[in-house]
Design an enzyme around this catalytic site. Structure first.
Site, PDB file in Angstrom:
ATOM      1  N   TYR A 115       8.497 -12.752 -15.239  1.00  0.00           N
ATOM      2  CA  TYR A 115       7.457 -12.198 -14.822  1.00  0.00           C
ATOM      3  C   TYR A 115       6.022 -12.448 -15.412  1.00  0.00           C
ATOM      4  O   TYR A 115       5.030 -12.410 -14.708  1.00  0.00           O
ATOM      5  CB  TYR A 115       7.869 -10.507 -15.267  1.00  0.00           C
ATOM      6  N   GLU A 131       5.625   3.417  -9.873  1.00  0.00           N
ATOM      7  CA  GLU A 131       7.030   3.164  -9.671  1.00  0.00           C
ATOM      8  C   GLU A 131       7.343   1.790 -10.311  1.00  0.00           C
ATOM      9  O   GLU A 131       8.697   1.255 -10.064  1.00  0.00           O
ATOM     10  CB  GLU A 131       7.364   2.939  -8.161  1.00  0.00           C
ATOM     11  N   ALA A 141       0.573  -1.210   0.107  1.00  0.00           N
ATOM     12  CA  ALA A 141      -0.084   0.108  -0.228  1.00  0.00           C
ATOM     13  C   ALA A 141       0.984   1.282   0.041  1.00  0.00           C
ATOM     14  O   ALA A 141       0.180   2.399  -0.118  1.00  0.00           O
ATOM     15  CB  ALA A 141      -0.924  -0.093   1.234  1.00  0.00           C
TER      16      ALA A 141
END
Length: 251
Positions: free
Chosen positions: A152, A188, A9
């Site tokens: 990924y 990010e 979070a």
């Protein structure tokens, strides 16, 4: 009180989700590895929206921490209505034969095992009440594999499969399970993938208007507001200039 639990979070989708639900009057449990950011967010949400916030500082990759810290929260906080499994990352963008196994481990341990550890603690709270909604944040990478992203993509495909399995296994308990798969989103994420290289991170979004963290939070919130008999099982969202994880139209 209605309670939402958001992992990861302290930035990106997680922070946007925590803020969105807090603004709607939910009490929130926020988790993250960065204690200072976590405490800042706790103060911001409680002061701005007047809701209760429980901040839990742990790494979802650490099963013992998850069980000890999350598993032993006060009973009144265990009545979680919505779990948002958001904590995740991409590490590196290299051909598989040249990739760093440490990057593989970070992605597998966070994106797959971390989601499972947290869910394993929370699901019994939901099944005991035959109520709840689990949102797993996936990716368009779950749907199509692209060059230099094999592991990924594999972790997000696993999230997709786990979500489907959860939906089946939790069916008798009337628990909703939803996968939300965002495409290109400016958070990010790319800074983490490229280990702080700002030029490489910015280049990911050249010539396009990507999704924002708030866009994703709005869709997550929408999925939780539908009538009790309606469940969105699988939702893929992209910016208008993106068709999937591979095809984009840039100007």
């Amino acid at each position: 009180m209605a309670i939402v639990l958001v992992t990861g979070a302290t930035a990106g989708f997680g922070q946007a989700c925590a803020t969105t639900f807090a603004a709607k009057g939910y009490d929130v449990i926020i988790t993250g590895r960065r204690k200072e950011r976590l405490e800042e967010l706790k103060t911001q949400l409680s002061q701005e929206f007047g809701i209760n916030v429980l901040a839990l500082n742990f790494d979802v990759r650490n099963e013992e921490e998850v069980n000890t810290i999350l598993g032993n929260i006060p009973e009144e906080w265990k009545k979680v209505d919505i779990l948002i499994n958001n904590a995740g990352l991409a590490a590196g963008l290299d051909p598989i034969e040249k990739a760093d196994p440490d990057d593989w481990n970070a992605m597998i341990d966070t994106n797959i095992k971390g989601l499972l550890y947290v869910s394993h603690v929370v699901m019994p709270w939901m099944t005991s009440r035959t109520s709840g909604h689990i949102i797993n944040i996936g990716s368009t990478a779950a749907k199509i594999v692209y060059a230099k992203g094999s592991v990924y993509c594999a972790t997000k495909a696993a999230v997709d499969a786990i979500t489907q399995g959860m939906r089946i296994d939790l069916l008798p308990y009337h628990i909703k399970v939803t996968a939300v798969h965002p495409g290109a989103a400016e958070t990010e994420f790319s800074m983490v993938r490229f280990k702080g290289n700002e030029d490489k991170a910015k280049a990911v979004y050249d010539g396009m208007i990507p999704l924002s963290a708030q866009d994703v939070a709005d869709v997550v919130y929408y999925c939780t507001t539908l009538p009790p008999h309606v469940c969105i099982n699988d939702l893929v969202m992209t910016p208008i200039q993106q068709a999937n994880a591979y095809y984009t139209e840039r100007k």
